[in-house]
Scaffold this motif. Sequence first.
Motif, PDB file in Angstrom:
ATOM      1  N   GLY A   4      38.614  32.649  32.804  1.00 54.91           N
ATOM      2  CA  GLY A   4      38.782  32.443  34.240  1.00 54.91           C
ATOM      3  C   GLY A   4      38.817  33.685  35.092  1.00 54.91           C
ATOM      4  O   GLY A   4      39.200  33.610  36.269  1.00 54.91           O
ATOM      5  N   HIS A   5      38.382  34.846  34.531  1.00 52.08           N
ATOM      6  CA  HIS A   5      38.566  36.072  35.316  1.00 52.08           C
ATOM      7  C   HIS A   5      37.781  37.209  34.659  1.00 52.08           C
ATOM      8  O   HIS A   5      38.267  37.850  33.743  1.00 52.08           O
ATOM      9  CB  HIS A   5      40.075  36.360  35.327  1.00 52.08           C
ATOM     10  N   VAL A   6      36.528  37.433  35.120  1.00 49.36           N
ATOM     11  CA  VAL A   6      35.749  38.572  34.623  1.00 49.36           C
ATOM     12  C   VAL A   6      35.107  39.316  35.796  1.00 49.36           C
ATOM     13  O   VAL A   6      34.672  38.702  36.762  1.00 49.36           O
ATOM     14  CB  VAL A   6      34.657  38.162  33.594  1.00 49.36           C
ATOM     15  N   ASP A  37      35.102  39.661  41.746  1.00 48.67           N
ATOM     16  CA  ASP A  37      35.305  41.099  41.853  1.00 48.67           C
ATOM     17  C   ASP A  37      36.503  41.336  42.751  1.00 48.67           C
ATOM     18  O   ASP A  37      36.908  40.452  43.505  1.00 48.67           O
ATOM     19  CB  ASP A  37      34.048  41.813  42.383  1.00 48.67           C
ATOM     20  N   HIS A  38      37.075  42.523  42.630  1.00 48.51           N
ATOM     21  CA  HIS A  38      38.220  42.858  43.481  1.00 48.51           C
ATOM     22  C   HIS A  38      37.780  42.988  44.939  1.00 48.51           C
ATOM     23  O   HIS A  38      36.682  43.495  45.203  1.00 48.51           O
ATOM     24  CB  HIS A  38      38.802  44.216  43.063  1.00 48.51           C
ATOM     25  N   THR A  39      38.673  42.647  45.818  1.00 51.43           N
ATOM     26  CA  THR A  39      38.376  42.888  47.242  1.00 51.43           C
ATOM     27  C   THR A  39      38.162  44.376  47.498  1.00 51.43           C
ATOM     28  O   THR A  39      37.476  44.742  48.445  1.00 51.43           O
ATOM     29  CB  THR A  39      39.507  42.340  48.130  1.00 51.43           C
ATOM     30  N   LEU A  94      36.764  35.658  44.211  1.00 53.87           N
ATOM     31  CA  LEU A  94      37.237  37.019  44.464  1.00 53.87           C
ATOM     32  C   LEU A  94      38.625  37.183  43.873  1.00 53.87           C
ATOM     33  O   LEU A  94      39.396  36.214  43.817  1.00 53.87           O
ATOM     34  CB  LEU A  94      37.356  37.286  45.966  1.00 53.87           C
ATOM     35  N   GLU A  95      38.944  38.407  43.453  1.00 57.88           N
ATOM     36  CA  GLU A  95      40.328  38.755  43.139  1.00 57.88           C
ATOM     37  C   GLU A  95      40.855  39.535  44.337  1.00 57.88           C
ATOM     38  O   GLU A  95      40.395  40.651  44.620  1.00 57.88           O
ATOM     39  CB  GLU A  95      40.445  39.600  41.863  1.00 57.88           C
ATOM     40  N   VAL A  96      41.781  38.924  45.035  1.00 60.98           N
ATOM     41  CA  VAL A  96      42.252  39.465  46.309  1.00 60.98           C
ATOM     42  C   VAL A  96      43.565  40.209  46.101  1.00 60.98           C
ATOM     43  O   VAL A  96      44.537  39.641  45.588  1.00 60.98           O
ATOM     44  CB  VAL A  96      42.471  38.302  47.308  1.00 60.98           C
ATOM     45  N   ILE A 122      48.845  40.785  42.629  1.00 60.66           N
ATOM     46  CA  ILE A 122      49.705  41.887  43.073  1.00 60.66           C
ATOM     47  C   ILE A 122      49.324  43.108  42.245  1.00 60.66           C
ATOM     48  O   ILE A 122      49.493  43.112  41.021  1.00 60.66           O
ATOM     49  CB  ILE A 122      51.203  41.544  42.871  1.00 60.66           C
ATOM     50  N   HIS A 123      48.817  44.119  42.924  1.00 60.15           N
ATOM     51  CA  HIS A 123      48.460  45.368  42.253  1.00 60.15           C
ATOM     52  C   HIS A 123      49.301  46.531  42.740  1.00 60.15           C
ATOM     53  O   HIS A 123      49.191  47.636  42.217  1.00 60.15           O
ATOM     54  CB  HIS A 123      46.980  45.695  42.485  1.00 60.15           C
ATOM     55  N   SER A 124      50.083  46.290  43.796  1.00 54.20           N
ATOM     56  CA  SER A 124      50.893  47.390  44.334  1.00 54.20           C
ATOM     57  C   SER A 124      52.268  46.875  44.740  1.00 54.20           C
ATOM     58  O   SER A 124      52.439  45.701  45.052  1.00 54.20           O
ATOM     59  CB  SER A 124      50.202  48.032  45.533  1.00 54.20           C
ATOM     60  N   SER A 239      40.203  36.674  30.461  1.00 51.68           N
ATOM     61  CA  SER A 239      40.117  37.936  29.701  1.00 51.68           C
ATOM     62  C   SER A 239      40.266  39.175  30.580  1.00 51.68           C
ATOM     63  O   SER A 239      40.551  40.252  30.087  1.00 51.68           O
ATOM     64  CB  SER A 239      38.772  38.027  28.978  1.00 51.68           C
ATOM     65  N   ASP A 240      40.030  39.006  31.887  1.00 51.30           N
ATOM     66  CA  ASP A 240      39.986  40.176  32.785  1.00 51.30           C
ATOM     67  C   ASP A 240      38.959  41.207  32.300  1.00 51.30           C
ATOM     68  O   ASP A 240      39.147  42.418  32.447  1.00 51.30           O
ATOM     69  CB  ASP A 240      41.367  40.826  32.911  1.00 51.30           C
ATOM     70  N   ALA A 241      37.863  40.707  31.716  1.00 50.89           N
ATOM     71  CA  ALA A 241      36.815  41.611  31.230  1.00 50.89           C
ATOM     72  C   ALA A 241      36.264  42.456  32.371  1.00 50.89           C
ATOM     73  O   ALA A 241      35.987  41.941  33.457  1.00 50.89           O
ATOM     74  CB  ALA A 241      35.676  40.794  30.613  1.00 50.89           C
TER      75      ALA A 241
END
Length: 269
Positions: A4-6, A37-39, A94-96, A122-124, A239-241
């Motif tokens: 669910g996430h590449v 893809d990441h924002t 998208l990964e926001v 959440i990345h930060s 997998s976050d490949a």
Amino acid sequence: MIDGHVHLENGDLSVEYAMQFVEAAAAKGIDTLQILDHTHRFIEFSPMYDGVRNASPLQAQWLSKKIKDHLSDYHRLIDEMKQIKLPVRVLFGLEVCYTPEAEPFLKEILSQFPYDFLVGSIHSIDGILYDMPFSRELLWDVQEADAIYQRYYTLLEQVITSGLFTQVAHPDTIKLFNIYPSYDLHPTFERLAKLAAAHHVKMENNTGCHYRYHTEDIGLSDAFITALVKEDASIITASDAHYPDHVGNYIREATQRIEEIRDQISSHS
Ligand SMILES: [Zn+2]
Ligand SMILES: [Zn+2]
């Protein structure tokens, strides 16, 4: 099995590159593949990274390398891929990178595009990235682990309740450096599981931390999975490949772990 996430982020936004992910998924027995893809790849989202940019020159430098494409190039790729008969079901999203301050901006921009799914992450922690080589110096050596965890999970609750997302990225990657809080996380997992069920968002059992940062858990901790299963929250394996070779990594094991925990719970009830 679902991946669910590449990410396409280490290649260009071309059919040829995207097809490498699709073919890898088919070869590994994945039947649904979610490409995103990441924002922070896209120029249109650049304004919402001012907090990260201003917090440290290291972060500003990192970001300046990441932001490179226009959303229209991604949308063109999606249109092209949707014309092709593919061996697996492929969805695009998208990964926001969520922050509370960005909510009005995100509401406005995300409502314009009909993505198949939207992942909030959440990345930060208040502008400081927690998962970078420089994060120790900027965050982990500066703040107490308890405070970092508390803030992380408060932000994650906001991701779930914001109404912006269909899926929540890696909801316990905060453990990636094997630094743990002194307090018991069970009540946190239970609260998040209840919220996820109530707001109908999928929680990722994301294996990226296991093969990239060598965390002992293959994905979510057993305690987190248990809470999600008990609350009947939906879980999606991911997998976050970041490369085609990583598609499907540990998805079988992650899926199995969810099933084992589900069985244990149902045999006790
Ligand atoms: Zn992420
Ligand atoms: Zn990701």
